[in-house]
Design a protein around this motif. Structure first.
Motif, PDB file in Angstrom:
ATOM      1  N   ARG A  19      15.112 -68.550   1.825  1.00 22.00           N
ATOM      2  CA  ARG A  19      14.346 -69.742   1.447  1.00 22.00           C
ATOM      3  C   ARG A  19      14.813 -70.325   0.120  1.00 22.00           C
ATOM      4  O   ARG A  19      15.045 -71.501  -0.001  1.00 22.00           O
ATOM      5  CB  ARG A  19      12.861 -69.417   1.350  1.00 22.00           C
ATOM      6  CG  ARG A  19      12.270 -69.160   2.676  1.00 22.00           C
ATOM      7  CD  ARG A  19      11.001 -69.961   2.827  1.00 22.00           C
ATOM      8  NE  ARG A  19      10.685 -70.036   4.227  1.00 22.00           N
ATOM      9  CZ  ARG A  19      10.971 -71.061   4.999  1.00 22.00           C
ATOM     10  NH1 ARG A  19      11.530 -72.108   4.545  1.00 22.00           N
ATOM     11  NH2 ARG A  19      10.664 -71.028   6.271  1.00 22.00           N
ATOM     12  N   CYS A  20      14.900 -69.463  -0.914  1.00 23.69           N
ATOM     13  CA  CYS A  20      15.170 -69.996  -2.256  1.00 23.69           C
ATOM     14  C   CYS A  20      16.517 -69.562  -2.830  1.00 23.69           C
ATOM     15  O   CYS A  20      16.943 -70.084  -3.854  1.00 23.69           O
ATOM     16  CB  CYS A  20      14.046 -69.608  -3.211  1.00 23.69           C
ATOM     17  SG  CYS A  20      13.961 -67.836  -3.581  1.00 23.69           S
ATOM     18  N   LYS A  23      17.287 -66.648  -4.150  1.00 25.05           N
ATOM     19  CA  LYS A  23      17.138 -65.641  -5.201  1.00 25.05           C
ATOM     20  C   LYS A  23      17.590 -64.271  -4.684  1.00 25.05           C
ATOM     21  O   LYS A  23      17.360 -63.936  -3.525  1.00 25.05           O
ATOM     22  CB  LYS A  23      15.664 -65.612  -5.613  1.00 25.05           C
ATOM     23  CG  LYS A  23      15.325 -64.710  -6.741  1.00 25.05           C
ATOM     24  CD  LYS A  23      13.851 -64.962  -7.115  1.00 25.05           C
ATOM     25  CE  LYS A  23      13.169 -63.711  -7.543  1.00 25.05           C
ATOM     26  NZ  LYS A  23      11.746 -63.933  -7.805  1.00 25.05           N
ATOM     27  N   CYS A  47      10.440 -61.848  -0.991  1.00 28.06           N
ATOM     28  CA  CYS A  47      10.628 -62.712  -2.146  1.00 28.06           C
ATOM     29  C   CYS A  47       9.289 -63.323  -2.559  1.00 28.06           C
ATOM     30  O   CYS A  47       8.405 -63.555  -1.720  1.00 28.06           O
ATOM     31  CB  CYS A  47      11.629 -63.823  -1.808  1.00 28.06           C
ATOM     32  SG  CYS A  47      12.009 -64.886  -3.214  1.00 28.06           S
ATOM     33  N   CYS A  79       8.735 -66.290  -3.278  1.00 31.80           N
ATOM     34  CA  CYS A  79       8.575 -67.637  -2.724  1.00 31.80           C
ATOM     35  C   CYS A  79       7.886 -67.602  -1.359  1.00 31.80           C
ATOM     36  O   CYS A  79       7.355 -68.610  -0.912  1.00 31.80           O
ATOM     37  CB  CYS A  79       9.908 -68.363  -2.629  1.00 31.80           C
ATOM     38  SG  CYS A  79      10.958 -67.855  -1.255  1.00 31.80           S
ATOM     39  N   TYR A 114       5.325 -70.406   0.372  1.00 31.61           N
ATOM     40  CA  TYR A 114       5.697 -71.044   1.634  1.00 31.61           C
ATOM     41  C   TYR A 114       4.575 -70.883   2.658  1.00 31.61           C
ATOM     42  O   TYR A 114       4.181 -71.835   3.307  1.00 31.61           O
ATOM     43  CB  TYR A 114       7.000 -70.457   2.171  1.00 31.61           C
ATOM     44  CG  TYR A 114       7.273 -70.866   3.595  1.00 31.61           C
ATOM     45  CD1 TYR A 114       7.697 -72.160   3.892  1.00 31.61           C
ATOM     46  CD2 TYR A 114       7.074 -69.988   4.646  1.00 31.61           C
ATOM     47  CE1 TYR A 114       7.921 -72.552   5.199  1.00 31.61           C
ATOM     48  CE2 TYR A 114       7.297 -70.373   5.946  1.00 31.61           C
ATOM     49  CZ  TYR A 114       7.720 -71.654   6.220  1.00 31.61           C
ATOM     50  OH  TYR A 114       7.930 -72.032   7.518  1.00 31.61           O
ATOM     51  N   LYS A 150      15.100 -74.081   0.547  1.00 33.19           N
ATOM     52  CA  LYS A 150      15.409 -74.158  -0.889  1.00 33.19           C
ATOM     53  C   LYS A 150      14.823 -75.423  -1.504  1.00 33.19           C
ATOM     54  O   LYS A 150      14.257 -75.399  -2.598  1.00 33.19           O
ATOM     55  CB  LYS A 150      16.921 -74.115  -1.112  1.00 33.19           C
ATOM     56  CG  LYS A 150      17.529 -72.756  -0.859  1.00 33.19           C
ATOM     57  CD  LYS A 150      19.028 -72.790  -1.043  1.00 33.19           C
ATOM     58  CE  LYS A 150      19.643 -71.440  -0.727  1.00 33.19           C
ATOM     59  NZ  LYS A 150      21.103 -71.453  -0.850  1.00 33.19           N
ATOM     60  N   TYR A 183      11.110 -75.201  -1.849  1.00 33.35           N
ATOM     61  CA  TYR A 183      10.803 -74.336  -2.993  1.00 33.35           C
ATOM     62  C   TYR A 183      10.976 -75.110  -4.302  1.00 33.35           C
ATOM     63  O   TYR A 183      10.125 -75.061  -5.186  1.00 33.35           O
ATOM     64  CB  TYR A 183      11.690 -73.090  -2.976  1.00 33.35           C
ATOM     65  CG  TYR A 183      11.404 -72.154  -4.111  1.00 33.35           C
ATOM     66  CD1 TYR A 183      10.293 -71.309  -4.067  1.00 33.35           C
ATOM     67  CD2 TYR A 183      12.220 -72.113  -5.229  1.00 33.35           C
ATOM     68  CE1 TYR A 183      10.009 -70.452  -5.113  1.00 33.35           C
ATOM     69  CE2 TYR A 183      11.942 -71.255  -6.282  1.00 33.35           C
ATOM     70  CZ  TYR A 183      10.836 -70.433  -6.219  1.00 33.35           C
ATOM     71  OH  TYR A 183      10.561 -69.586  -7.271  1.00 33.35           O
ATOM     72  N   LEU A 184      12.071 -75.858  -4.426  1.00 33.38           N
ATOM     73  CA  LEU A 184      12.318 -76.630  -5.645  1.00 33.38           C
ATOM     74  C   LEU A 184      11.290 -77.740  -5.846  1.00 33.38           C
ATOM     75  O   LEU A 184      11.026 -78.153  -6.975  1.00 33.38           O
ATOM     76  CB  LEU A 184      13.735 -77.216  -5.631  1.00 33.38           C
ATOM     77  CG  LEU A 184      14.861 -76.203  -5.797  1.00 33.38           C
ATOM     78  CD1 LEU A 184      16.219 -76.869  -5.566  1.00 33.38           C
ATOM     79  CD2 LEU A 184      14.810 -75.562  -7.172  1.00 33.38           C
TER      80      LEU A 184
END
Length: 134
Positions: free
Chosen positions: A7-8, A10, A18, A20, A24, A106, A109-110
């Motif tokens: 997803r991100c 990392k 994670c 995130c 989500y 991503k 997430y941002l």
């Protein structure tokens, strides 16, 4: 050993989730429970528009094409200004961009960071240019 979050992006230890993921799932549940958005996602108008966007973008992740030059298949259509942010732009093709699932995660997430407005401007520019960097 570590792996990359899909997803991100990392790096996280193998066998762990994670951070995130919680954000989500919270968003997914929020939108899944919204009947207006749920009905829209299965409407013939959205299905036609989604297919038209993927065709317009050549079935490619335009973000990756623009930022890295990579040719990666895209199957997810992203609303640059989200449905809850601007309902009137839900079928506006200039507000839609084809992304891969990984890139879509991503970007979502941002959007939860201070980079959201800057990223929205970049995505609108990519759509305007058709994914080709100048």
């Amino acid at each position: 050993m570590q792996r990359m979050c899909s997803r991100c992006g990392k790096l996280i230890p193998i066998g762990t989730k994670c951070s995130c993921t919680t954000a989500y799932k919270k968003d997914y549940n929020k939108f899944k429970r919204d009947k207006k958005i749920k009905n829209f996602r299965s409407s013939p108008a959205w299905i036609r528009t989604r297919e038209a966007v993927i065709q317009r973008d050549g079935g490619l992740d335009l973000y990756l094409l623009y930022t890295t030059g990579e040719l990666v298949p895209g199957c997810s259509v992203h609303h640059i200004y989200g449905l809850s942010e601007d309902w009137e732009k839900r079928l506006d093709m200039s507000n839609l961009i084809t992304l891969s699932e990984e890139t879509h995660g991503k970007i979502e997430y941002l959007y939860k960071t201070k980079q959201k407005e800057q990223l929205q401007k970049l995505l609108l520019e990519i759509v305007r240019k058709g994914g080709v960097a100048e």
